[in-house]
Design an enzyme around this catalytic site. Structure first.
Site, PDB file in Angstrom:
ATOM      1  CG  ASN A 187      -1.801  -1.167   1.372  1.00 54.21           C
ATOM      2  OD1 ASN A 187      -1.955  -1.935   0.425  1.00 54.21           O
ATOM      3  ND2 ASN A 187      -2.438  -1.325   2.526  1.00 54.21           N
TER       4      ASN A 187
ATOM      5  CE1 TYR B 227      -3.439   5.883  -0.291  1.00 56.72           C
ATOM      6  CE2 TYR B 227      -2.315   4.352   1.182  1.00 56.72           C
ATOM      7  CZ  TYR B 227      -3.431   4.707   0.448  1.00 56.72           C
ATOM      8  OH  TYR B 227      -4.539   3.904   0.440  1.00 56.72           O
TER       9      TYR B 227
ATOM     10  CD  GLU C 290      -4.917   0.506   1.347  1.00 54.76           C
ATOM     11  OE1 GLU C 290      -4.549   1.641   1.727  1.00 54.76           O
ATOM     12  OE2 GLU C 290      -5.412  -0.346   2.101  1.00 54.76           O
TER      13      GLU C 290
HETATM   14  C1  GCB Z   1      -4.248   2.982   4.261  1.00 46.23           C
HETATM   15  C2  GCB Z   1      -5.244   2.051   4.849  1.00 46.23           C
HETATM   16  C3  GCB Z   1      -6.659   2.369   4.448  1.00 46.23           C
HETATM   17  C4  GCB Z   1      -6.862   3.879   4.479  1.00 46.23           C
HETATM   18  C5  GCB Z   1      -5.931   4.496   3.461  1.00 46.23           C
HETATM   19  C6  GCB Z   1      -6.043   6.019   3.419  1.00 46.23           C
HETATM   20  O1  GCB Z   1      -3.079   2.723   4.198  1.00 46.23           O
HETATM   21  O2  GCB Z   1      -4.970   0.704   4.578  1.00 46.23           O
HETATM   22  O3  GCB Z   1      -7.541   1.734   5.321  1.00 46.23           O
HETATM   23  O4  GCB Z   1      -8.177   4.262   4.240  1.00 46.23           O
HETATM   24  O5  GCB Z   1      -4.612   4.184   3.810  1.00 46.23           O
HETATM   25  O6  GCB Z   1      -6.803   6.528   2.627  1.00 46.23           O
HETATM   26  O7  GCB Z   1      -5.383   6.651   4.230  1.00 46.23           O
END
Ligand code: GCB
Length: 615
Positions: A470, A472, A508
């Protein structure tokens, strides 16, 4: 646990609809609630979470017990039947009474449970069912949470990023079943030289008659034609040249088990759908039927306006239609087991599922989707303890018992974003992975890895078959700087690929996007930024051969707990909460349809050859 269904020997009555509903504040004497029927209580819909049904802040935020009550008439023709009540889910803990007698107590908000109520169910007469449901999360539940007192008010905290919806979120069934009956069916499939060997393990209830029962098995194809039969004693059937279950083409057979007495009387009949397909991790590839599979799709939530986490067939059909229209071939049941109706539907639709447990938030460095300051160690007396692990293990037992026969499920995810780089992580996860493999040796195992520790710091990834990551970069850090985020992501994935030599699925990646917000140049929160963000990630995936899948976070906007970084929930959906597409949908759709076309024009390996090679 078998689904509630009608067969020649079984009848079911749906108890969905309106139930009397009350929020409970009394700290003790839970059983008193079952002793009286309160006709003035308000009504709540089942299946649905109760939180958003009323315009009532107190109900929305309630922490503790609520009760549901319904008086039902037992069908007059059930005199010879055992009467069972089955709850597809009650979130998170439930106690059930029939006419004031306790018949069940279950902990675990996303798996089914049932109770025999025959002693209180007189054919043709009424019985009052009371269900107390508790939404509290503690350090002994999965997912974990903590309860504290704020003045007069009890409050619930938890570290996962979705609202703690609760109640009778899935269907309730009254079942009239035979006393000597089939209680479990496990179907396993294997391909050998073009022939499918179908292993059938059928379990019976323990009654005076059951040891003498003779089990007859037959398999029907999708058109209902009988294609294989076996008499008593046989537990393997064969299918010549079977039609395979494939992504995009959910071909199902049905195993019909008939339990007969030695005198030839039919005692019970149960039909279990199944698919014939193979799943294998080979090197850095994920193979379904011997062919490399590239996952496209989403992390999702069971989340709807009004319903909360309640199941709705209409919304399920619509969500699958949107996913298929976009070219998605898969999703992850982030972050808990979804309704069985959803997996049944995925089986028929040929949609591939990563089936995730409810173990989310096992990480004190996280809070509500954001990296916080670790306030205490994750593993130790103050957070994840042996009691948490035992609850996790019990949850996995119930999950795998429930979902083992679904061909759509190709991978178990035992947890989302646990703390994986600290003391205690390996000690916690070694037994969890071992148990999962013991419960189901036929499917690979994974967990979803949080961005926090780098590839060098992680202590558990080698225990798993597939790396689910995951990420970001460009959102929670390097916010707005996609040029640098691209380099960071590329280095990050490259290191994991080199260090582990396993398939990588990006489970993710996404950016919060307010539908209707447009900016030039692209700024975080705008539809343009979501589009650029996804395009950046896709460029990186295309450059790393070990990446075998991409599941965008999230399919749709969803409700979260209230924090300063969420405006009306998490907005990373490709669709709004009411399923309106954001601008990036068009680009992603183009990409996934093109990937699909490319995959279907690539020459494929013969799955039977692959199965033989394996043997
Ligand atoms: C993550 C989580 C998920 C969150 C997402 C976010 O890493 O696994 O449950 O909703 O980030 O949008 O922050």
């Amino acid at each position: 646990m078998l689904r509630a269904k009608s067969t020649p020997t079984r009848e079911v009555v749906s108890l969905d609809g309106l139930w009397k509903f009350a929020v409970r504040h009394e700290p003790t004497a839970v059983e008193d609630w079952a002793k009286r029927f309160d006709p003035r209580a308000r009504e709540a819909a089942v299946p649905a979470s109760y939180n958003d049904l009323f315009a009532d802040q107190e109900i929305h935020d309630h922490v503790g017990w609520v009760t549901y009550q319904k008086t039902v008439r037992i069908p007059a023709g059930w005199a010879a039947k055992e009467v069972v009540i089955r709850f597809d889910a009650a979130t998170h803990e439930a106690i059930v009474w029939a006419d004031g007698h306790e018949v069940a107590h279950h902990v675990g908000g996303y798996t089914p449970f049932e109770a025999v109520i025959t002693d209180f169910a007189r054919p043709g007469e009424e019985v009052t069912i009371t269900v107390a449901v508790n939404n509290q999360l503690t350090l002994e539940t999965i997912p974990p949470g903590e309860i504290s007192q704020r003045g007069e008010r009890r409050t619930q905290t938890y570290r996962h990023d979705f609202f703690n919806y609760a109640g009778l979120t899935r269907s309730v069934w009254l079942c009239g079943v035979p006393k000597t009956r089939i209680v479990d069916v496990t179907v396993t499939t294997r391909l050998e030289s073009g022939v499918a060997r179908i292993g059938c393990d059928v379990r019976l209830s323990e009654t005076a008659e059951s040891s003498a029962v003779q089990m007859h098995l037959r398999i029907k194809d999708a058109e209902g034609a009988v294609v294989a039969t076996a008499g008593p004693g046989a537990d393997t059937l064969s299918l010549d040249a079977p039609t395979l279950w494939r992504p995009g083409c959910g071909y199902l057979y049905e195993l019909e088990a008939t339990a007969m007495s030695p005198e030839g009387e039919t005692l019970d009949v149960y039909s279990q759908p199944f698919g014939v397909r193979t799943v294998e991790v080979r090197g850095t590839e994920f193979l379904i039927n011997g062919e490399p599979f590239y996952f496209t799709g989403f992390g999702r939530h069971e989340d709807l306006p009004v319903f909360g986490r309640g199941h709705s067939d209409a919304h399920m059909v619509h969500d699958f239609a949107l996913m298929t229209w976009m070219g998605a071939n898969s999703f992850r049941t982030s972050h808990y087991p979804y309704a069985e109706d959803v997996l049944d539907y995925a089986d028929r639709a040929g949609i591939v599922v990563i089936d995730e447990s409810a173990a989310v938030g096992l990480n004190t460095a996280m809070g509500g989707g954001e990296f916080g300051h670790r306030d205490k160690p994750t593993y130790g007396p103050d957070y994840v303890t042996d009691a948490t692990r035992l609850a996790h293990e019990q949850h996995l037992r119930e999950l795998i018992a429930r979902d083992k026969n679904h061909p759509s499920v190709v991978l178990w995810s035992v947890a989302n974003e646990p703390d994986s780089c600290v003391d205690g992580a390996r000690e916690y996860f070694e037994p969890i992975v071992a148990l999962t493999r013991e419960l189901d040796p036929t499917r690979p195992v994974t967990f979803a890895h949080v961005a926090l520790p780098g590839a060098g710091d992680d202590r558990i990834a080698d225990l798993f078959d597939v790396l689910c990551l995951n990420r970001y970069a460009g959102w929670y850090f390097l916010t707005g700087d996609l040029a640098v985020a691209e380099k960071v992501l590329s280095r990050d994935l490259g290191t994991w690929a080199k260090n582990y030599r396993r398939p990588i699925i990006m489970t993710e990646y996404g950016a919060d996007t307010v539908a209707g917000l447009h900016t030039a140049p692209a700024q975080p929160w705008s539809e343009e930024y979501q589009r650029d963000f996804l395009e950046t990630y896709h460029r990186v995936f295309d450059s790393i051969p070990e990446v075998v899948g991409e599941q965008i976070w999230n399919f749709a906007d969803f409700a979260t707990q209230v924090t300063t970084h969420r405006v009306d929930g998490n907005r990373k959906g490709m669709f709004t909460r009411d399923r309106k597409p954001k601008s990036a949908v068009a680009d992603v759709r183009r990409r996934w349809l093109e990937l699909k076309n490319r995959a279907s024009s690539t020459p494929t390996t013969d799955p039977e050859t692959t199965a033989e090679e394996q043997a």
